[in-house]
Design a protein around this motif. Structure first.
Motif, PDB file in Angstrom:
ATOM      1  N   ARG A  19       0.952  -1.437   0.005  1.00 39.10           N
ATOM      2  CA  ARG A  19       0.032   0.035   0.179  1.00 39.10           C
ATOM      3  C   ARG A  19       0.680   1.235  -0.016  1.00 39.10           C
ATOM      4  O   ARG A  19       0.589   2.318  -0.716  1.00 39.10           O
ATOM      5  N   GLU A  20       2.094   1.291   0.855  1.00 38.14           N
ATOM      6  CA  GLU A  20       2.879   2.467   0.848  1.00 38.14           C
ATOM      7  C   GLU A  20       3.631   2.674  -0.755  1.00 38.14           C
ATOM      8  O   GLU A  20       3.651   3.846  -1.077  1.00 38.14           O
ATOM      9  N   THR A  48      -7.523  10.255   5.849  1.00 37.56           N
ATOM     10  CA  THR A  48      -6.425  10.183   6.867  1.00 37.56           C
ATOM     11  C   THR A  48      -5.567   9.020   6.664  1.00 37.56           C
ATOM     12  O   THR A  48      -4.515   9.236   7.300  1.00 37.56           O
ATOM     13  N   THR A  49      -6.029   7.971   6.106  1.00 42.18           N
ATOM     14  CA  THR A  49      -5.193   6.902   5.838  1.00 42.18           C
ATOM     15  C   THR A  49      -4.119   7.305   4.992  1.00 42.18           C
ATOM     16  O   THR A  49      -2.874   6.732   5.246  1.00 42.18           O
ATOM     17  N   VAL A  50      -4.380   7.886   3.977  1.00 45.54           N
ATOM     18  CA  VAL A  50      -3.283   8.500   3.040  1.00 45.54           C
ATOM     19  C   VAL A  50      -2.308   9.330   3.812  1.00 45.54           C
ATOM     20  O   VAL A  50      -1.013   9.176   3.505  1.00 45.54           O
ATOM     21  N   LYS A  51      -2.764  10.258   4.775  1.00 46.52           N
ATOM     22  CA  LYS A  51      -1.881  10.929   5.340  1.00 46.52           C
ATOM     23  C   LYS A  51      -0.740  10.114   6.305  1.00 46.52           C
ATOM     24  O   LYS A  51       0.227  10.498   6.292  1.00 46.52           O
ATOM     25  N   THR A  52      -1.466   9.113   6.781  1.00 45.96           N
ATOM     26  CA  THR A  52      -0.634   8.344   7.565  1.00 45.96           C
ATOM     27  C   THR A  52       0.538   7.714   6.765  1.00 45.96           C
ATOM     28  O   THR A  52       1.779   7.436   7.347  1.00 45.96           O
ATOM     29  N   HIS A  53       0.018   6.943   5.528  1.00 46.41           N
ATOM     30  CA  HIS A  53       1.118   6.327   4.759  1.00 46.41           C
ATOM     31  C   HIS A  53       2.047   7.515   4.363  1.00 46.41           C
ATOM     32  O   HIS A  53       3.181   6.929   4.271  1.00 46.41           O
ATOM     33  N   ASN A  96      -3.811  14.246  -1.686  1.00 41.81           N
ATOM     34  CA  ASN A  96      -4.163  13.285  -0.732  1.00 41.81           C
ATOM     35  C   ASN A  96      -5.501  12.656  -1.008  1.00 41.81           C
ATOM     36  O   ASN A  96      -5.993  11.741  -0.936  1.00 41.81           O
ATOM     37  N   ALA A 128      -6.886   9.237  -1.992  1.00 40.15           N
ATOM     38  CA  ALA A 128      -7.649   8.269  -1.589  1.00 40.15           C
ATOM     39  C   ALA A 128      -8.783   7.734  -2.370  1.00 40.15           C
ATOM     40  O   ALA A 128      -9.029   6.633  -2.073  1.00 40.15           O
ATOM     41  N   ILE A 130      -9.292   4.611  -0.096  1.00 37.64           N
ATOM     42  CA  ILE A 130      -9.419   4.595   1.147  1.00 37.64           C
ATOM     43  C   ILE A 130      -9.289   6.047   1.839  1.00 37.64           C
ATOM     44  O   ILE A 130      -9.728   6.852   1.008  1.00 37.64           O
ATOM     45  N   GLY A 131      -9.357   6.324   2.963  1.00 32.69           N
ATOM     46  CA  GLY A 131      -9.919   7.525   3.740  1.00 32.69           C
ATOM     47  C   GLY A 131      -8.615   8.257   3.657  1.00 32.69           C
ATOM     48  O   GLY A 131      -7.469   7.972   3.499  1.00 32.69           O
TER      49      GLY A 131
END
Length: 208
Positions: free
Chosen positions: A154-155, A180-185, A168, A172, A177-178
């Motif tokens: 995913r990364e 927020t999940t993109v930001k985390t990655h 972002n 997403a 995906i969300g």
């Protein structure tokens, strides 16, 4: 609340940007300037989180204003918003200290996302601009790039889309995906690759 200063010599552009920003619960327009000199003065007085800067303005232009704002406050975030995406405007703006570069034909969502990313310390670029930066950097750099560290599948997906210049929100949507999940990655990718911003991160993909 993200405090925004708008600098553009066209009243209609400023009015539209103000309406767009103030319709958002997390953005507040704290000042407006129709020339670079006033932008510098207001940036010093108001200390905005992000200054949205046009480049072609009467008197003091946007590049000179950006240079003065960043010289007075190195942590200042100046986001260029211009009609002109050519190298003659892009590279002087980046040299002056602009943290990002968006074109005025960008969708409203991209502009809002860019302001938020700039405030968060990111470097937002229009997709075409980022792609050109990456191509130029790849064609001019001499040393061979270091291989990418171990990344999850995913990364790698996220990194590939960052290299394409997607925001972002666009990433997403593309990956279902969300945000927020993109930001985390992306945070994880920047840490793993020791990349301070999206441009450096995109360059790591080209070498990976």
């Amino acid at each position: 609340m993200i405090r925004v200063l708008l600098a553009d010599d066209q009243h209609l552009i400023r009015a539209g940007l103000k309406m767009l920003c103030e319709a958002q619960p997390d953005l507040e327009v704290v000042g407006e300037a129709d020339n670079g000199g006033d932008a510098v003065r207001l940036a010093e007085q108001l200390v905005p989180d992000v200054t949205v800067m046009d480049l072609r303005m009467p008197g003091v232009d946007g590049i000179t204003a950006t240079t003065r704002i960043v010289a007075a406050r190195p942590a200042a975030r100046v986001l260029v918003l211009t009609t002109f995406g050519d190298d003659d405007h892009l590279y002087p703006a980046l040299t002056a200290g602009a943290c990002g570069f968006l074109l005025k034909d960008a969708p409203p969502g991209e502009l809002l996302d860019g302001i938020r990313r700039a405030a968060a310390g990111d470097s937002p670029f229009s997709q075409a601009v980022l792609q050109r930066l990456v191509r130029r950097a790849v064609s001019t750099r001499a040393p061979a790039p270091q291989p990418l560290p171990a990344l999850t599948g995913r990364e790698r997906d996220v990194l590939e889309l960052v290299a394409q210049g997607l925001s972002n929100t666009e990433i997403a949507e593309r990956l279902h995906i969300g945000v927020t999940t993109v930001k985390t990655h992306i945070t994880s990718l920047m840490t793993k690759t020791d990349s301070p911003n999206r441009v450096r991160l995109a360059l790591r993909w080209t070498g990976g």
